[in-house]
Every structure is written in C-alpha cells, then in structure tokens.
Design a protein around this motif. Structure first.
Motif, short mmCIF file in Angstrom:
data_model
loop_
_atom_site.label_atom_id
_atom_site.label_comp_id
_atom_site.label_asym_id
_atom_site.label_seq_id
_atom_site.Cartn_x
_atom_site.Cartn_y
_atom_site.Cartn_z
N ALA A 62 0.85 -1.20 0.00
CA ALA A 62 0.00 0.00 0.00
C ALA A 62 0.88 1.25 0.00
O ALA A 62 2.02 1.20 0.46
CB ALA A 62 -0.89 -0.01 1.24
N PRO A 63 0.36 2.37 -0.50
CA PRO A 63 1.12 3.62 -0.41
C PRO A 63 1.43 3.96 1.05
O PRO A 63 0.69 3.57 1.95
CB PRO A 63 0.17 4.66 -1.00
CG PRO A 63 -0.82 3.89 -1.81
CD PRO A 63 -0.94 2.54 -1.15
N PHE A 64 2.51 4.71 1.27
CA PHE A 64 2.95 4.94 2.66
C PHE A 64 1.92 5.73 3.46
O PHE A 64 1.16 6.53 2.91
CB PHE A 64 4.32 5.61 2.71
CG PHE A 64 4.40 7.00 2.13
CD1 PHE A 64 3.80 8.09 2.73
CD2 PHE A 64 5.12 7.22 0.96
CE1 PHE A 64 3.90 9.36 2.21
CE2 PHE A 64 5.23 8.49 0.41
CZ PHE A 64 4.61 9.56 1.04
N TYR A 82 14.54 -6.52 -6.27
CA TYR A 82 14.88 -5.44 -7.20
C TYR A 82 13.61 -4.66 -7.59
O TYR A 82 12.56 -5.24 -7.83
CB TYR A 82 15.53 -6.01 -8.47
CG TYR A 82 15.67 -4.94 -9.51
CD1 TYR A 82 16.79 -4.11 -9.51
CD2 TYR A 82 14.67 -4.70 -10.44
CE1 TYR A 82 16.90 -3.08 -10.43
CE2 TYR A 82 14.77 -3.67 -11.36
CZ TYR A 82 15.89 -2.87 -11.35
OH TYR A 82 16.00 -1.84 -12.24
N ASN A 83 13.74 -3.34 -7.68
CA ASN A 83 12.63 -2.50 -8.17
C ASN A 83 13.19 -1.40 -9.08
O ASN A 83 14.17 -0.76 -8.73
CB ASN A 83 11.89 -1.86 -6.99
CG ASN A 83 11.01 -0.69 -7.39
OD1 ASN A 83 11.27 0.44 -6.99
ND2 ASN A 83 10.00 -0.93 -8.19
N GLY A 84 12.54 -1.20 -10.23
CA GLY A 84 12.89 -0.05 -11.06
C GLY A 84 12.92 -0.33 -12.55
O GLY A 84 13.58 -1.25 -13.01
N ILE A 89 12.15 -3.39 4.45
CA ILE A 89 12.56 -2.01 4.12
C ILE A 89 12.53 -1.82 2.62
O ILE A 89 12.91 -2.71 1.87
CB ILE A 89 13.99 -1.73 4.67
CG1 ILE A 89 13.94 -1.54 6.18
CG2 ILE A 89 14.62 -0.51 3.99
CD1 ILE A 89 15.30 -1.27 6.82
N LYS A 90 12.02 -0.66 2.20
CA LYS A 90 12.14 -0.29 0.78
C LYS A 90 13.04 0.93 0.72
O LYS A 90 12.81 1.91 1.44
CB LYS A 90 10.75 0.05 0.23
CG LYS A 90 10.79 0.80 -1.09
CD LYS A 90 10.09 0.02 -2.17
CE LYS A 90 10.24 0.68 -3.52
NZ LYS A 90 9.46 1.92 -3.64
N THR A 91 14.08 0.89 -0.10
CA THR A 91 15.06 1.96 -0.06
C THR A 91 15.56 2.34 -1.44
O THR A 91 15.44 1.55 -2.39
CB THR A 91 16.25 1.56 0.84
OG1 THR A 91 17.17 2.63 0.94
CG2 THR A 91 16.99 0.34 0.30
C1 LIG Z 1 2.82 8.15 -8.29
C2 LIG Z 1 3.80 7.28 -7.53
C3 LIG Z 1 3.57 7.02 -6.19
C4 LIG Z 1 4.46 6.23 -5.47
N1 LIG Z 1 4.21 5.95 -4.14
C5 LIG Z 1 5.04 5.10 -3.48
C6 LIG Z 1 4.78 4.73 -2.13
O1 LIG Z 1 3.81 5.18 -1.49
N2 LIG Z 1 5.63 3.86 -1.54
C7 LIG Z 1 6.72 3.35 -2.21
O2 LIG Z 1 7.45 2.53 -1.64
N3 LIG Z 1 7.00 3.71 -3.46
C8 LIG Z 1 6.19 4.57 -4.11
N4 LIG Z 1 6.49 4.91 -5.39
C9 LIG Z 1 7.74 4.42 -6.00
C10 LIG Z 1 7.56 3.07 -6.68
O3 LIG Z 1 7.21 2.08 -5.73
C11 LIG Z 1 8.87 2.62 -7.34
O4 LIG Z 1 9.88 2.50 -6.37
C12 LIG Z 1 9.36 3.58 -8.41
O5 LIG Z 1 8.32 4.07 -9.20
C13 LIG Z 1 10.41 2.91 -9.30
O6 LIG Z 1 9.94 1.70 -9.83
P1 LIG Z 1 9.28 1.61 -11.32
O7 LIG Z 1 10.35 2.10 -12.27
O8 LIG Z 1 8.94 0.17 -11.47
O9 LIG Z 1 8.11 2.52 -11.32
C14 LIG Z 1 5.62 5.70 -6.10
C15 LIG Z 1 5.84 5.99 -7.47
C16 LIG Z 1 4.95 6.76 -8.17
C17 LIG Z 1 5.25 7.05 -9.63
#
Ligand SMILES: Cc1cc2nc3c(=O)[nH]c(=O)nc-3n(C[C@H](O)[C@H](O)[C@H](O)COP(=O)(O)O)c2cc1C
Length: 291
Positions: A2-4, A166-168, A106-108
């Motif tokens: 979920a969003p933070f 991994y994320n990104g 942790i997400k970092t």
């Molecule tokens: C609109 C938006 C809202 C985001 N909100 C969160 C969040 O609440 N928590 C979080 O860990 N990452 C949040 N992120 C970051 C994403 O989880 C991710 O780390 C980031 O977009 C890079 O991954 P991607 O290239 O797959 O998008 C958000 C990104 C976007 C674009």
C-alpha cells in the motif's frame, strides 16, 4: 504494497492516523489482496504507534519507506532523506525490531546523495531480523531521472545477508527479461509504474514473454476502469476531483493502446464525467492494444 502512511501528533500530544489512510488499509477494502502496508517515519514513537495500529487490523507485515525522493519528504529527513542519518535509522530499528522481529521489511533507494550511504548501511542492517530489503537503485536526488543503476544493485548483493528484491524501470516483458538476465539469481522483483500502465504485466512475466492480450483482457480492463470510476464517485465529490484521479491512471495506461499520445490528449481534454465516459467508450470500441 500500500502507499505509505504516517501518523500526526496533535498539540495535546495525542497521535492519530488520517481516516483516508486507514480506509486504504482497511481489510474490508482489501479482501483479495495480500497487502503489506507501508510506513513513512523518522521517529521510533511515531513508527510504533502506526505499526501497532496496522498490526491490530490483522496485517502480518509492514514495510518501512526509506526511498521516497519527494523534496517535501526528504527535507524532513523522511524517506530517502533519512539515508544519510544511519544513527537515527538504527535508533528506530532498535526499538521497532525489539517489538516486531521478522515482521518488518525495508524499501530503499541507494542513498539521498550517494550510493555510499546504502553501501555503509547494508552491513549494519544484517544485525536486524528484517524479512527483506527492496532496492530501487536510484538516488533520492535523482527523482526519476536517468536509469536504475543495475551495477549498484549488484554491489548491494554482496553487502547483505537479507533477501533482496529489485525495483525499477520494469515497464514491459522485454525490460523485465533484460533486467532479469543482468541480475542472475535475483530473489524477486517489485513493479511500480509498469504495473500502473499495464495491469497484465505480471501475467506476461509469469508466462515468460508468451502472453498476448485477448478480448477478454479488454473486457477485464473496461470493468476495472468502470469499477474505479464508481468507487471514486462513492468517495469524492465533483467531477473535477474524480476526473483528476482517472486522468492520473490514464497518463500511465495510455501506452496499452496504439497512439498513446493521442489517447492521453483526448482523456486530458475531458471536462466532465459524461465526456470522459464517451471518450473511454470510443477508445475501447476503436483503438487496438499496442502491447
Ligand atoms: C505516483 C507514484 C507514487 C508512489 N508511491 C510510493 C509509495 O507510497 N511507496 C513506495 O514505496 N514507493 C512509491 N512509489 C515508487 C515506486 O514504488 C517505485 O519504487 C518507483 O516508481 C520505481 O519503480 P518503477 O520504475 O517500477 O516505477 C511511487 C511511485 C509513483 C510514480
């Protein structure tokens, strides 16, 4: 995930969590989701208060956000803004992990200003019983500029005993394969914007690149967008608020269709819900999927 969320401290010292945040993580509203709520915090008491509330709702794991790059957040030493302050990170973990071992991940990012921040932190995190660490290998200061740094992610793997995710920049099946091949043995990936753009991306990845969207996927997407509209109508008042949310989704999702620039423009120009509904109907009737 979920969003933070975070909690607020009132003048009388009492803490509370905004009702909108609680609604997001209410189990009633997440019946089909194996949800991991996420906390944004730089203070042990605030973290514990919010965590207790979340665990009381019945969720079994919480993620701590050390990645948010927004300047409004980082200037308060939250999100990736906390990464240069390792003592503070450890003070929080000492308190939180004593209460909730094996229940926090942790997400970092790599750091706020330099990857050296995470390189220093990772060996220290070995002493804490975290469930996993998710790394988005960009710096906070970068926001979304440049590319995710796969080499830096690889460097991190040697510095931790924890499960690394991994994320990104996984936007489609090809980018997934490219990244997957560069990171042999990777234990998991997290999708962000790619999933907003294409809700079928996980199915495609699981099918090993053999997934072609069908007519029934088109129907699923149509139903999803209708549901979203109805849910927003139940919660928000005024066309412009509802349209704002829907336009936000379409900015990502337009790439699913041929000629996304035209689709974005058409959706962006809608000024009423009726007009929006008409445009969406036209898109589904006339425009093929691109991917
Ligand atoms: C609109 C938006 C809202 C985001 N909100 C969160 C969040 O609440 N928590 C979080 O860990 N990452 C949040 N992120 C970051 C994403 O989880 C991710 O780390 C980031 O977009 C890079 O991954 P991607 O290239 O797959 O998008 C958000 C990104 C976007 C674009």
């Amino acid at each position: 995930m979920a969003p933070f969320i975070s909690s607020l401290k009132a003048a009388n010292g009492h803490r509370r969590i905004k009702p909108a945040y609680l609604r997001d993580i209410n189990p009633e509203n997440n019946k089909n989701a194996d949800l991991i709520p996420q906390i944004l915090s730089n203070d042990p008491d605030e973290f514990l208060f919010t965590a207790q509330h979340i665990f009381n709702l019945g969720w079994s794991e919480i993620n701590w956000n050390l990645g948010c790059p927004s300047p409004m957040v980082t200037k308060k030493k939250r999100g990736s803004g906390l990464l240069p302050h390792q003592d503070r990170i450890c003070r929080i973990l000492d308190v939180v992990m004593a209460r909730y071992p094996e229940q926090i991940s942790i997400k970092t990012r790599l750091g706020l200003d330099s990857a050296a921040e995470l390189y220093r932190l990772l060996p220290i995190l070995d002493q804490y019983p975290l469930t996993e660490i998710i790394i988005h290998p960009r710096l906070g200061r970068q926001m979304y500029k440049g590319r995710a740094d796969l080499e830096a992610f690889q460097n991190c793997r040697a510095l931790t005993r924890h499960r690394l995710i991994y994320n990104g920049d996984i936007t489609d099946q090809d980018s997934f394969m490219r990244i997957y091949q560069r990171l042999p043995g990777i234990q998991g990936v997290m999708l962000g914007r790619g999933l907003l753009a294409d809700p079928f991306l996980p199915a495609g990845i699981k099918a090993g690149g053999l997934y072609l969207k069908s007519d029934s996927d088109r129907d699923i997407l149509k139903t999803f967008l209708n549901d979203l509209l109805e849910q927003y109508q139940g919660r928000l008042s005024g066309d412009s608020h509802i349209l704002g949310r829907l336009k936000g989704i379409w900015r990502y999702m337009a790439v699913l269709f041929e000629n996304p620039a035209k689709i974005r423009k058409k959706i962006t120009k809608t000024k009423s819900l009726n007009h929006y509904i008409e445009v969406v109907k036209m898109i589904f009737a006339e425009i093929p999927f691109s991917i």
